[in-house]
Scaffold this motif. Structure first.
Motif, PDB file in Angstrom:
ATOM      1  N   TRP A  40      40.021 -26.823  68.723  1.00  0.00           N
ATOM      2  CA  TRP A  40      40.868 -26.667  67.636  1.00  0.00           C
ATOM      3  C   TRP A  40      42.277 -26.773  67.916  1.00  0.00           C
ATOM      4  O   TRP A  40      43.070 -27.494  67.030  1.00  0.00           O
ATOM      5  N   LEU A  41      42.609 -26.407  69.144  1.00  0.00           N
ATOM      6  CA  LEU A  41      44.201 -26.457  69.564  1.00  0.00           C
ATOM      7  C   LEU A  41      44.285 -28.077  70.005  1.00  0.00           C
ATOM      8  O   LEU A  41      45.502 -28.442  69.609  1.00  0.00           O
ATOM      9  N   ASP A  42      43.158 -28.461  70.782  1.00  0.00           N
ATOM     10  CA  ASP A  42      43.561 -29.954  70.831  1.00  0.00           C
ATOM     11  C   ASP A  42      43.772 -30.908  69.725  1.00  0.00           C
ATOM     12  O   ASP A  42      44.480 -31.872  69.612  1.00  0.00           O
ATOM     13  N   VAL A  43      43.307 -30.574  68.576  1.00  0.00           N
ATOM     14  CA  VAL A  43      43.254 -31.411  67.474  1.00  0.00           C
ATOM     15  C   VAL A  43      44.544 -31.044  66.825  1.00  0.00           C
ATOM     16  O   VAL A  43      45.443 -31.946  66.417  1.00  0.00           O
ATOM     17  N   LYS A  44      45.037 -29.792  66.929  1.00  0.00           N
ATOM     18  CA  LYS A  44      46.242 -29.443  66.389  1.00  0.00           C
ATOM     19  C   LYS A  44      47.410 -30.180  67.232  1.00  0.00           C
ATOM     20  O   LYS A  44      48.249 -30.467  66.396  1.00  0.00           O
ATOM     21  N   LEU A  45      47.309 -30.158  68.316  1.00  0.00           N
ATOM     22  CA  LEU A  45      48.199 -30.758  69.047  1.00  0.00           C
ATOM     23  C   LEU A  45      48.406 -32.251  68.929  1.00  0.00           C
ATOM     24  O   LEU A  45      49.281 -32.800  69.160  1.00  0.00           O
ATOM     25  N   GLY A  46      47.240 -33.021  68.872  1.00  0.00           N
ATOM     26  CA  GLY A  46      47.014 -34.202  68.508  1.00  0.00           C
ATOM     27  C   GLY A  46      47.683 -34.653  67.352  1.00  0.00           C
ATOM     28  O   GLY A  46      48.386 -35.555  67.157  1.00  0.00           O
ATOM     29  N   LEU A  47      47.620 -33.779  66.140  1.00  0.00           N
ATOM     30  CA  LEU A  47      48.158 -34.034  65.042  1.00  0.00           C
ATOM     31  C   LEU A  47      49.578 -33.968  65.149  1.00  0.00           C
ATOM     32  O   LEU A  47      50.333 -34.817  64.488  1.00  0.00           O
ATOM     33  N   VAL A  48      50.221 -33.107  65.607  1.00  0.00           N
ATOM     34  CA  VAL A  48      51.661 -32.809  66.069  1.00  0.00           C
ATOM     35  C   VAL A  48      52.015 -34.016  66.599  1.00  0.00           C
ATOM     36  O   VAL A  48      53.231 -34.509  66.337  1.00  0.00           O
ATOM     37  N   ALA A  49      51.318 -34.340  67.578  1.00  0.00           N
ATOM     38  CA  ALA A  49      51.866 -35.522  68.640  1.00  0.00           C
ATOM     39  C   ALA A  49      51.965 -36.809  67.990  1.00  0.00           C
ATOM     40  O   ALA A  49      52.673 -37.579  68.383  1.00  0.00           O
ATOM     41  N   PHE A  50      50.867 -37.083  67.435  1.00  0.00           N
ATOM     42  CA  PHE A  50      50.705 -38.553  66.582  1.00  0.00           C
ATOM     43  C   PHE A  50      51.053 -38.631  65.271  1.00  0.00           C
ATOM     44  O   PHE A  50      51.096 -39.587  64.753  1.00  0.00           O
ATOM     45  N   LEU A  51      51.385 -37.466  64.468  1.00  0.00           N
ATOM     46  CA  LEU A  51      51.722 -37.509  62.995  1.00  0.00           C
ATOM     47  C   LEU A  51      53.157 -36.806  62.956  1.00  0.00           C
ATOM     48  O   LEU A  51      54.001 -37.628  62.304  1.00  0.00           O
ATOM     49  N   VAL A  52      53.360 -35.758  63.246  1.00  0.00           N
ATOM     50  CA  VAL A  52      54.452 -35.022  62.724  1.00  0.00           C
ATOM     51  C   VAL A  52      55.805 -35.733  63.855  1.00  0.00           C
ATOM     52  O   VAL A  52      56.773 -35.809  63.145  1.00  0.00           O
ATOM     53  N   LEU A  53      55.709 -35.671  65.202  1.00  0.00           N
ATOM     54  CA  LEU A  53      56.694 -36.343  65.825  1.00  0.00           C
ATOM     55  C   LEU A  53      57.083 -37.710  65.577  1.00  0.00           C
ATOM     56  O   LEU A  53      58.374 -37.821  65.592  1.00  0.00           O
ATOM     57  N   PRO A  54      56.135 -38.709  65.479  1.00  0.00           N
ATOM     58  CA  PRO A  54      56.718 -39.901  65.116  1.00  0.00           C
ATOM     59  C   PRO A  54      57.299 -40.053  63.742  1.00  0.00           C
ATOM     60  O   PRO A  54      58.529 -40.757  63.632  1.00  0.00           O
ATOM     61  N   LEU A  55      56.800 -39.236  62.920  1.00  0.00           N
ATOM     62  CA  LEU A  55      57.511 -39.317  61.320  1.00  0.00           C
ATOM     63  C   LEU A  55      58.975 -38.776  61.480  1.00  0.00           C
ATOM     64  O   LEU A  55      59.789 -39.105  60.908  1.00  0.00           O
TER      65      LEU A  55
END
Length: 142
Positions: free
Chosen positions: A65-80
């Motif tokens: 669950w933490l890896d999914v969360k970090l992936g969402l942050v790294a590949f969705l939140v940060l680029p936007l």
């Protein structure tokens, strides 16, 4: 704070759009500190999350669950947010300095158009992504 600042800036931009170019330029100048605060709040939120991971002894690869969360942050939140910061503090700021009064210059028109695109993408993608991030944190499903 990050979400509230984003919502406040987006609401102000949408309201100003109804009143023409002069209102848009005036509102963009006025919300510049709010936009900067939005980006600072995101950095502080990310930093606090990293510190919390360190305090709890969590590491990448331990919990899915933490890896999914970090992936969402790294590949969705940060680029936007990186794109939004570049458009806001680069294009729009430069266009506002070059255009003290209407009509809007080409740089500012392009910056506003790109900001509208980024804000629309952010509303759609983070509208689904942020609740998913919160759910992953609260439920820890896997």
């Amino acid at each position: 704070m990050w979400v509230l600042a984003w919502m406040g800036g987006t609401g102000a931009v949408l309201l100003a759009r109804r009143h023409g170019e002069a209102a848009q330029a005036r509102v963009r100048r006025r919300i510049a500190p709010l936009v900067a605060g939005e980006h600072v709040a995101l950095v502080l939120g990310l930093g606090s999350g990293w510190l919390l991971m360190q305090a709890l002894g969590l590491d990448v690869g331990q919990r899915r669950w933490l890896d999914v969360k970090l992936g969402l942050v790294a590949f969705l939140v940060l680029p936007l947010e990186a794109m939004h910061a570049w458009v806001s503090h680069g294009w729009i700021a430069r266009g506002l300095r070059a255009t003290p009064a209407p009509p809007l210059g080409r740089v500012l028109e392009r910056g506003i158009a790109m900001d509208d695109i980024v804000r629309t993408l952010t509303a759609v993608l983070l509208g689904a992504g942020v609740p998913l991030l919160v759910w992953l944190s609260v439920k820890k499903p896997f």
